[in-house]
Every structure is written in C-alpha cells, then in structure tokens.
Design a protein around this motif. Structure first.
Motif, short mmCIF file in Angstrom:
data_model
loop_
_atom_site.label_atom_id
_atom_site.label_comp_id
_atom_site.label_asym_id
_atom_site.label_seq_id
_atom_site.Cartn_x
_atom_site.Cartn_y
_atom_site.Cartn_z
N LYS A 1 0.83 -1.22 0.00
CA LYS A 1 0.00 0.00 0.00
C LYS A 1 0.86 1.26 0.00
N ILE A 2 1.94 1.22 0.75
CA ILE A 2 2.81 2.39 0.85
C ILE A 2 3.44 2.73 -0.50
N VAL A 3 3.66 1.71 -1.34
CA VAL A 3 4.25 1.93 -2.67
C VAL A 3 3.26 2.65 -3.58
N GLY A 4 2.01 2.12 -3.62
CA GLY A 4 0.98 2.75 -4.44
C GLY A 4 0.65 4.16 -3.98
N GLY B 1 2.56 6.09 -2.26
CA GLY B 1 3.73 6.95 -2.45
C GLY B 1 3.77 7.53 -3.85
N PHE B 2 3.45 6.71 -4.86
CA PHE B 2 3.44 7.19 -6.24
C PHE B 2 2.38 8.27 -6.43
N ILE B 3 1.18 8.02 -5.88
CA ILE B 3 0.09 9.00 -6.01
C ILE B 3 0.46 10.30 -5.30
N SER B 4 1.14 10.20 -4.16
CA SER B 4 1.56 11.40 -3.42
C SER B 4 2.55 12.24 -4.23
N ILE B 5 3.46 11.55 -4.94
CA ILE B 5 4.43 12.27 -5.78
C ILE B 5 3.70 12.99 -6.92
N ILE B 6 2.75 12.30 -7.55
CA ILE B 6 1.99 12.90 -8.65
C ILE B 6 1.20 14.11 -8.15
N LYS B 7 0.64 14.01 -6.95
CA LYS B 7 -0.16 15.10 -6.40
C LYS B 7 0.66 16.38 -6.20
N VAL B 8 1.97 16.22 -6.03
CA VAL B 8 2.85 17.38 -5.91
C VAL B 8 2.79 18.22 -7.19
N PRO C 1 4.80 2.13 -13.33
CA PRO C 1 4.64 0.69 -13.11
C PRO C 1 4.76 0.30 -11.64
N ILE C 2 5.66 0.96 -10.92
CA ILE C 2 5.83 0.66 -9.48
C ILE C 2 4.57 1.05 -8.72
N GLY C 3 4.01 2.23 -9.05
CA GLY C 3 2.78 2.68 -8.40
C GLY C 3 1.62 1.77 -8.71
#
Length: 411
Positions: free
Chosen positions: A44-47, A49-56, A191-193
């Motif tokens: 869950k932390i990986v998915g 984390g990716f969304i959090s980066i995109i939200k920036v 892909p990681i997200g």
C-alpha cells in the motif's frame, strides 16, 4: 535479414513502452496480492507513495495552465463563456449518468441475490456521518483542486491588466515546461505505483469477495462500458471524433488509473495530452480541474446503481416520486464525492437517510467489493473529463487532431 531487423524493432518498441510495463506491473500486483496477501497489503505504501508524488505536480500544473490560459489569452469574456458551458455540460451529462445507472439497475436487477452469503463489514464510520448533510463550504475547503482553480482564475484575470503581462507570461511558460519535463521523468515510476496499488487491493480484499457480488460488479462495468461508448462516444461522433481513437491516445494514462484506482494519478498527463491535440490552455485549465469535482460520470452511475441494488437486496419498492427524489439528491451530493476517500459512501449514507426506506446497514455489503469497482468509476470519470474538454474546445472553434498530436515542447 529484414524480418529479423523488423522483429528487433517491434521487440524494442514494446520493451521501451511505458504502457507495456504498467500492464505487467498490474498483472504482477494481482499475482502477489492473491498468492501473498500479507505482502500485497504491505505494498500500500508503494501505491500511495506514487500518487503522493503525482499530487505534488497537480497544484502547480493546474495553476500554471489556468494562469497562462487566461493571462495569455487577453479575452475575459471567453473565460466566462467556457465556465458557463462547462458547468452546463457537466450537469447534463452527470444527470444522464445517474438516470442510466437507475435504469440499468432496474433492468439487470443486481440486488436480486441471497444476502446471507455476503461478506458483512463495518460501515459505521460512514453511517455516523450521514446526518451531517452536504456542505458547500466544507466541500470547497477540503478540495485543494477547487481552491487552486479559484486562485488561478483570479491571478489570470489580474494578469490581463498588468503592464508587464507579456514578460510574466513568458516566465510562467518556461516554468510550465520545466514542471512538465520533471513530470515526464516521474511517470517512469508509474509501473511501481500500479503494482503497489493493485497488490494492496487484491491482498486486502481478496478476489474471493468478488463472487457473491459478481452480478453487481458485472452490471456496473457493463453500464460504464455502455456509457463510455454510446453516450460519450455519441457526443464525440457529433464532432466527427472517434471515441476509440481518443481511448487509444490516452491508453497509457488509463492503465495508470486502473492500477492505482485514482484518476488523479493521471490528471497532469491528461492535461498535457489534451493540449497536444489542439485544446487551448484556457479550456484545459478550466474544464479538467473543475470536471474532477463536478463531472464524475462513473461515480454518478455507481451511486445511483448502488441505491437500486440495496433497494432490491432488501425488497424495498421505490415509487416514481422517490426515484426522482434520489436523482435530485444525487445531482447535488454526488458533486461532493471527489478527492476524499470514503466520500462516496458518505454520499450514499446521506441519500439513504433522506429517503428513509432502505436500511443504512446495507452499505456494509458494499464495502468489500467497492475497491474493485473504484477502477471502473475512476476510468469512466477520467474519460468523461477528457471528452468534456474536447467538446468545450470544439464548441470554441478549436481544431482537434488526434491523429497527429503536437509536440508542445517544441513550440
């Protein structure tokens, strides 16, 4: 020799295609979540984390796109015209989605099943909030997208009256290019997200939860499919645009949405791609961010169908007047089902409380399978906002060229 060379080119184009790796990641996520659920849950932390980066990137991209669109356009009447057109289009299409959800719900009758075999989960945190009702002030204060949209519109308007407008626009344009360039590199993490999001979903809720509510899931997915290709496809056909061509154009983003269950994960890329096919910055900047709060076609279909499902599950007969009441309530409350996890359930709970006929505890049956339907909602919302932007662009006389997208960076 030519055959070998051609084969090598095809192989190279596949393994260097982000879409290919996102799809592999989704399949791998399903495998890990199903066979190693504990590991899947930890992903869950990986998915996230990716969304959090995109939200920036979402806030600066929305701000820069709108300010450049309005400030660089110099036509405030066009801004008002686009805004009115957008809100009118959103209300018509999302209301149509609500009606379709109810109609198909009665036609397919997904709630005509034995509820004794369903997985019951705790829905108290949603039902406790049902009496609060819908608050526009709270909705605005909790919606960062709308706040940025509002500020950017004001800044864009003021920029039109600034003596150094052209210099400021040139500087902001350079900033925009830098932000989109950075986003391009971040998207290599998609892909990681997607893997993390899918592994968590399958690991947490399990594929076995799909069986009892399989009829509801199938009905929701089929309805979304019909809505996309008949309704949205019909709208685009009016403007001589093929819905298949548009979906093919954004296939990479759709896979990201599928893997992460979040349409926000692909919002910046959608805005960039819409500009590349000919939509102006002003239209993209106003329509897409507003659509993420007011044009939730997939969510509208799901909410109306979920209520009909629960009515059928409890053998509750709804009158024509009550159905119209449900549509009227959801026309307003569905606008608040964006950006906040679980908000859709709060909207459902509020609507069920208002009509006083369907038991609130019915939401507990939907919790286990809701995550698997969120992909359908997110994809439909995503495509719907893309179509809305194209429609508004065409209504403004802009030329859309899906076949040969422009390279914005070279402009």
């Amino acid at each position: 020799m030519n055959f070998t060379s051609k084969t090598k080119r095809i192989f190279f184009s596949i393994i260097t295609n982000l879409t290919f790796w996102v799809l592999i990641a989704i399949l791998l996520g399903i495998f890990v979540g199903h066979n190693h659920p504990d590991t899947g849950v930890r992903m869950k932390i990986v998915g996230d984390g990716f969304i959090s980066i995109i939200k920036v990137f979402i806030i600066p991209i929305i701000f820069l796109t709108i300010v450049l669109g309005i400030g660089g356009m110099g036509d405030l009447k066009k801004v008002g015209r686009i805004g009115v057109k957008s809100l009118l289009y959103f209300e018509i299409v999302s209301t149509l989605a609500l009606v379709i959800g109810i109609f198909v719900g009665y036609l397919a009758q997904p709630g005509k099943i034995d509820k004794s075999g369903l997985d019951i989960q705790d829905a108290s945190k949603y039902t406790q909030s049902s009496g609060e009702g819908f608050n526009w002030v709270s909705f605005f204060m909790s919606n960062a997208t709308l706040q940025v949209l509002f500020v950017a519109i004001i800044v864009g308007i003021l920029l039109n009256y600034h003596a150094k407008r052209e210099q400021i626009v040139a500087f902001l344009y350079k900033c925009s290019k830098v932000v989109f360039k950075a986003l391009k590199y971040v998207m290599y993490l998609a892909p990681i997200g997607a893997f993390g999001g899918m592994a968590y979903t399958v690991g947490k809720f399990g594929l076995h939860t799909l069986i009892p509510l399989g009829k509801l899931m199938l009905t929701v997915y089929v309805t979304m499919f019909i809505f996309i290709f008949l309704v949205l496809g019909g709208v685009l056909k009016y403007y001589k645009i093929n819905i298949w061509h548009f979906i093919k154009y954004i296939k990479e983003e759709l896979l990201i949405v599928l893997g992460t269950s979040s349409s926000e994960a692909a919002l910046p890329n959608l805005m960039d791609k819409l500009e590349k096919i000919g939509c102006s910055k002003s239209v993209v900047g106003l329509v897409v961010p507003t659509g993420y709060s007011f044009n939730l076609d997939g969510t509208s279909i799901y909410l109306s169908m979920a209520i009909i499902f629960l009515a059928q599950l409890y053998n509750v007969q709804l009158s024509i007047g009550e159905i119209f009441t449900i549509i009227g309530l959801l026309m307003i409350t569905s606008k608040g089902a964006a950006g906040v996890t679980g908000s859709g359930f709060i909207v459902l709970a509020s609507t069920l409380t208002a009509i006083h006929k369907i038991p609130l505890e019915g939401l507990a049956f939907l919790l286990g399978v809701d995550k698997f339907m969120s992909e359908a909602r997110a994809i439909t919302n995503f495509i719907g906002n893309g179509v809305a932007t194209i429609v508004i662009s065409k209504s403004e006389g802009e030329i859309i060229h899906l076949e040969k997208p422009m390279d914005v960076e070279k402009e």
